[in-house]
Write a protein that holds these residues in place. Sequence first.
Motif, PDB file in Angstrom:
ATOM      1  N   PHE A  27      12.690   1.557   2.232  1.00 19.28           N
ATOM      2  CA  PHE A  27      11.665   0.912   1.592  1.00 19.28           C
ATOM      3  C   PHE A  27      11.178   1.021  -0.015  1.00 19.28           C
ATOM      4  O   PHE A  27      10.210   0.582  -0.546  1.00 19.28           O
ATOM      5  CB  PHE A  27      10.273   1.275   2.512  1.00 19.28           C
ATOM      6  N   ALA A  42       5.735   7.994   2.886  1.00 18.04           N
ATOM      7  CA  ALA A  42       5.517   6.486   3.249  1.00 18.04           C
ATOM      8  C   ALA A  42       4.930   6.638   4.715  1.00 18.04           C
ATOM      9  O   ALA A  42       5.244   7.347   5.556  1.00 18.04           O
ATOM     10  CB  ALA A  42       6.801   5.943   3.551  1.00 18.04           C
ATOM     11  N   HIS A  44       2.980   4.846   7.884  1.00 18.95           N
ATOM     12  CA  HIS A  44       2.420   3.732   8.827  1.00 18.95           C
ATOM     13  C   HIS A  44       1.437   3.574   9.508  1.00 18.95           C
ATOM     14  O   HIS A  44       1.281   3.888  10.694  1.00 18.95           O
ATOM     15  CB  HIS A  44       3.860   3.306   9.637  1.00 18.95           C
ATOM     16  N   GLN A  68       3.048  -2.071   0.834  1.00 19.60           N
ATOM     17  CA  GLN A  68       4.251  -2.910   1.043  1.00 19.60           C
ATOM     18  C   GLN A  68       4.100  -3.737   2.407  1.00 19.60           C
ATOM     19  O   GLN A  68       3.639  -2.983   3.511  1.00 19.60           O
ATOM     20  CB  GLN A  68       5.280  -2.111   1.078  1.00 19.60           C
ATOM     21  N   ASN A  71       8.251  -6.595   1.968  1.00 17.76           N
ATOM     22  CA  ASN A  71       9.363  -6.189   0.952  1.00 17.76           C
ATOM     23  C   ASN A  71      10.133  -7.480   0.395  1.00 17.76           C
ATOM     24  O   ASN A  71      11.541  -7.371   0.471  1.00 17.76           O
ATOM     25  CB  ASN A  71      10.160  -4.778   1.280  1.00 17.76           C
ATOM     26  N   LEU A  88       3.501   5.612  -0.236  1.00 18.92           N
ATOM     27  CA  LEU A  88       3.711   4.151   0.191  1.00 18.92           C
ATOM     28  C   LEU A  88       3.041   3.925   1.489  1.00 18.92           C
ATOM     29  O   LEU A  88       3.355   4.402   2.531  1.00 18.92           O
ATOM     30  CB  LEU A  88       5.202   3.997   0.117  1.00 18.92           C
ATOM     31  N   LEU A  90       2.734   1.390   4.277  1.00 21.43           N
ATOM     32  CA  LEU A  90       3.406   0.120   4.824  1.00 21.43           C
ATOM     33  C   LEU A  90       2.384  -0.267   6.113  1.00 21.43           C
ATOM     34  O   LEU A  90       1.837   0.471   6.680  1.00 21.43           O
ATOM     35  CB  LEU A  90       4.749   0.541   5.542  1.00 21.43           C
ATOM     36  N   ASP A  92       3.285  -2.271   8.618  1.00 23.56           N
ATOM     37  CA  ASP A  92       4.046  -3.048   9.599  1.00 23.56           C
ATOM     38  C   ASP A  92       3.347  -2.784  11.048  1.00 23.56           C
ATOM     39  O   ASP A  92       3.667  -3.813  12.081  1.00 23.56           O
ATOM     40  CB  ASP A  92       5.630  -2.545   9.649  1.00 23.56           C
ATOM     41  N   GLY A 112      -0.051  -7.237   8.337  1.00 21.77           N
ATOM     42  CA  GLY A 112       1.461  -6.971   8.748  1.00 21.77           C
ATOM     43  C   GLY A 112       2.057  -8.174   9.679  1.00 21.77           C
ATOM     44  O   GLY A 112       3.224  -7.961   9.917  1.00 21.77           O
TER      45      GLY A 112
END
Length: 478
Positions: A27, A42, A44, A68, A71, A88, A90, A92, A112
Amino acid sequence: MSAALFQALQQLLGANHVQDSEQASPFLTDKQGTYVGRVIAAVHPANTEEVAAVVRLCVAHGAPIVVQGGNTGLMGAATPDGSGTSVLLLLDRLNRVRAVDTDNDTLTVEAGCILQNLQDVARDAGRLFPLSLGAEGSCTIGGNLGTNAGGTAVLRYGNTRELTLGLEVVTAEGEIWDGLRGLRKDNTGYDLRDLYIGSEGTLGIITAATLKLFPLPKAQATALLAFDSLAQAVDLLSHARAGFGASLTAFELLTADCLALLREQFPDGPQPFLDAPQPWFALLELSDNHSEAHARQTFEEVLGEAFESGLLADALIAESLAQSEALWLLRENMSDAQQRAGRNMKHDISVPISRIVDFVAHTDALLQEHFPGVRNFTFGHLGDGNLHYNVAHPLDSSVEAHMQNYVALSELVHDSAHAHGGSISAEHGIGQRKLAMLPRYKSPVELDLMRRIKRALDPQNLLNPGKVFALDDDGESL
């Protein structure tokens, strides 16, 4: 401090949803491989509340936050810097469709969600979500909102901003703003929704959105048109707008050099107008809410008038869905064709349609004067004035030598776009890549207003720092 934050994030989200910089390496590089970053962690998160809790932890530790989605961006906006001091985030796991309201024609989804999945959900409900772009199989709606993505249907439906009614946002302090209103009229103060859309994660973290849906068209018609000049293509666009009205969905420009590159890189793909002498082509799409017969009749009438008026050199009309999909492959494969052929300089510019002919002629000539032999692969959304004005290396030179001229060549292109009343970024955003360029084209007043907004909404400058703009003119950090 970083170790303490890492442990606190693990306690909050669970160890399986927190990665160190080495584990997060997939990532930490942008799509084009230009930017590579490092992070404390990172993470999630699973829902909006966890996103807010992550933000509060980062604020307490003074750690910057980079968000992010898929990406797929081209400006490095979703890639952290190399300091290893940021987190970071994310999105998702925030991938639920929260509501489909066919009476109100709205779709409420988390940030996401993959764009193509949203299109499928809308279609299963008998509706259309019209945002469509080459990366739709992997980009997320959160990223689309962060950059105010455009795509091929902007001509009829508008950018992502025009397709959005409400947002849910986590603020820089870790508070949650629930603005998920499916209202088309709501004049109750400042429009916060439009402020966050297109801000590239620098003002807040978009976690969900309420989006507009539309009726599914009963029929579509597609044609690949050939033109003797770019001026002829612009004239045909005006004719098509008058003839098709709101049914005109797309008008996508391609040069003969683009078609040649596609044949070279995708020899098994479609090969229309193989020996045609025309230098310019366009994909035209009509979406009809009546019937196949009505769409075909309208298509033939408007294009027939164009032939009689000398606005069109040739046309290839798709006779089936398979033929239509084959023609659209030409446009969808352009990015991959360029990547296979080697890096080039990408310029996502917009110019008033009335000035596109002058812009292209003027800029093409300047490039040959200052960088002899460079090759232009110009394509994009002529219907809304957005060109992907991409410049490849001369055939007698290397890609590496060409890319050394990036600053000077891009400055030439952007200066020309600006001089023609245009913008240096139509739909890709600013990110890191155009960070140093922005002050050249934004007035001091405009930049100051943007900085005031940033200070007000992110006073500690923890949300995606170093993107869009980074410093005051006097060099002091925000």
